[in-house]
Design a protein around this motif. Structure first.
Motif, mmCIF file in Angstrom:
data_model
loop_
_atom_site.group_PDB
_atom_site.id
_atom_site.type_symbol
_atom_site.label_atom_id
_atom_site.label_comp_id
_atom_site.label_asym_id
_atom_site.label_seq_id
_atom_site.Cartn_x
_atom_site.Cartn_y
_atom_site.Cartn_z
ATOM 1 N N GLY A 140 0.816 -1.213 0.000
ATOM 2 C CA GLY A 140 0.000 0.000 0.000
ATOM 3 C C GLY A 140 0.843 1.254 0.000
ATOM 4 O O GLY A 140 1.865 1.338 0.687
ATOM 5 N N ALA A 141 0.422 2.230 -0.824
ATOM 6 C CA ALA A 141 1.097 3.522 -0.875
ATOM 7 C C ALA A 141 0.090 4.561 -1.339
ATOM 8 O O ALA A 141 -0.547 4.403 -2.373
ATOM 9 C CB ALA A 141 2.295 3.477 -1.830
ATOM 10 N N ALA A 142 -0.069 5.634 -0.549
ATOM 11 C CA ALA A 142 -1.006 6.694 -0.902
ATOM 12 C C ALA A 142 -0.399 7.664 -1.900
ATOM 13 O O ALA A 142 -1.111 8.444 -2.526
ATOM 14 C CB ALA A 142 -1.433 7.445 0.362
ATOM 15 N N SER A 143 0.912 7.620 -2.062
ATOM 16 C CA SER A 143 1.630 8.490 -2.999
ATOM 17 C C SER A 143 2.616 7.620 -3.773
ATOM 18 O O SER A 143 2.829 6.454 -3.425
ATOM 19 C CB SER A 143 2.363 9.592 -2.230
ATOM 20 O OG SER A 143 3.270 9.033 -1.283
ATOM 21 N N PRO A 144 3.214 8.156 -4.847
ATOM 22 C CA PRO A 144 4.170 7.347 -5.614
ATOM 23 C C PRO A 144 5.206 6.693 -4.698
ATOM 24 O O PRO A 144 5.814 7.366 -3.855
ATOM 25 C CB PRO A 144 4.818 8.377 -6.556
ATOM 26 C CG PRO A 144 3.734 9.379 -6.774
ATOM 27 C CD PRO A 144 3.016 9.483 -5.456
#
Length: 399
Positions: A140-144
């Motif tokens: 999971g990653a909310a940004s690059p």
């Protein structure tokens, strides 16, 4: 026994109502195609049908997860294919940089091309998955997930991969750190390093006898040169202690020690040294490219230094490329596995649907026959009732 006229009429009406209810139920079974309208019709069959339906719903949910996994793997495999093509272009550019006739300005042009290819490679690593996440965001990653900083590219995602079902191995993402930043250094067994030479360079080396390898964590082999030209000699030390490998240096001849062999090219000078250390899974393709680009952009470097840059760059590039190809192969295997899982689930769903049908569906031939029998019985009951009505004393006297 005396039977009153009222009792006879009431009994006839009750019988007609029963017949009518049975006819209505037979009609409902024909209309719905279901033998069981209520659980009370057949508790055992209803329970069997309910279990089959629950299994069908579970399979449907798993199949939706499977389709999501397949889409994610297809997009990720396509991204790795794009990355492999970029790596091939980078390799061609790096090979060109080793041309001995090129000047600093020529190598600077090639370095700028590598900068552009690096940016394209970073864009692939940060490619979104179309659902608000990133293909290589790991868990999971909310940004690059890959952040380009002054100190190099850092991974901001969560290591690992998301799976739709642990039991069925349905990956929904790819571990970006493992794919891009954790290739084996060196040749995968040991890593060669140029410590201070500007007139010679060392190759990646090979393993000649795995049984003689004495590499452990922290082991450092050092190749030290004395003299120059025809009088150049070398000595190999292991953790500072001399080994049996020593003698006059002969250009083009491999140096062998403890099951390892490596070539040192060029003309080593007095005091030059090289190192051999154990390989580790810590090679970042971006760090390797950054180092290579910086070296090619530097002015006034000797041909030996340029050759070392190209040799090391190609070695690291090939190691990272091998890791990418391995990840791409794993994605392909995952899709093959999903195809097999889908086929198995389709068979299980068909079996459950058959079980549900056997438990609750109506045999239409039998249903039509029962309906006709009920209809015939109801008609006969109506006629019998009408005849009984006409058998009263008053009807007889009036007749």
């Amino acid at each position: 026994m005396r039977v009153s006229t009222n009792n006879s009429f009431a009994s006839g009406v009750s019988s007609l109502q029963g017949r009518q209810n049975e006819l209505q139920e037979a009609q409902q079974r024909l209309t719905s195609g279901k033998r069981i309208q209520r659980a009370s019709d057949d508790p055992t069959g209803a329970a069997q049908a309910e279990r089959a339906l629950a299994n069908i719903n579970r399979i449907d949910a798993t199949q939706r997860s499977l389709e999501s996994s397949r889409n994610a793997m297809q997009v990720s495999e396509g991204a790795m294919g794009d990355a492999v093509e970029l790596m091939q272009q980078i390799r061609e550019t790096l090979v060109s940089a080793g041309n001995g006739s090129y000047k600093d300005t020529d190598r600077a042009v090639l370095a700028n091309r590598l900068v552009g290819l690096r940016e394209s490679l970073l864009a692939v690593a940060n490619r979104p998955d179309g659902t608000g996440g990133y293909l290589f965001g790991g868990q999971g990653a909310a940004s690059p997930p890959f952040l380009d900083t002054a100190g190099g590219v850092a991974y901001k995602g969560t290591a690992g991969a998301i799976r739709g079902s642990q039991d069925e191995n349905m990956p929904l993402s790819v571990d970006g750190a493992a794919a891009w930043l954790q290739a084996p250094t060196g040749n995968g067994i040991f890593e060669t390093r140029n410590t201070n030479s500007t007139t010679a360079w060392i190759g990646p080396g090979t393993v000649t006898d795995p049984s003689q390898l004495a590499l452990t964590t922290g082991t450092v082999y050092s190749v030290q040169f004395s003299g120059s030209g025809a009088t150049s000699t070398y000595a190999v030390l292991k953790d500072g202690a001399p080994t049996a490998a020593a003698g006059p240096f002969k250009p083009g001849q491999s140096i062998e020690v403890d099951g390892m062999a490596f070539n040192i090219m060029g003309a080593p000078a007095d005091g030059d040294s090289f190192e051999i250390v154990p390989s580790s899974d810590s090679l970042s393709i971006f760090a390797s490219l950054d180092s290579t680009i910086a070296d090619l952009q530097s002015l006034g470097r000797s041909m030996g230094e340029v050759s070392q840059t190209v040799t090391t760059g190609l070695r690291d590039l090939d190691a990272s490329l091998a890791r990418m190809l391995s990840v791409r192969s794993e994605l392909g295997e995952a899709m093959n596995g999903l195809d097999g899982t889908e086929s198995r689930f389709a068979s299980q769903k068909l079996y459950s649907q058959t079980e549900q049908s056997n438990a609750e569906d109506l045999d239409m031939v039998q249903g039509i026959s029962d309906f006709q029998n009920q209809q015939t019985g109801y008609d006969a009951a109506l006629k019998a009732y009408s005849m009984v009505q006409r058998l009263t004393l008053f009807q007889y006297l009036n007749g």
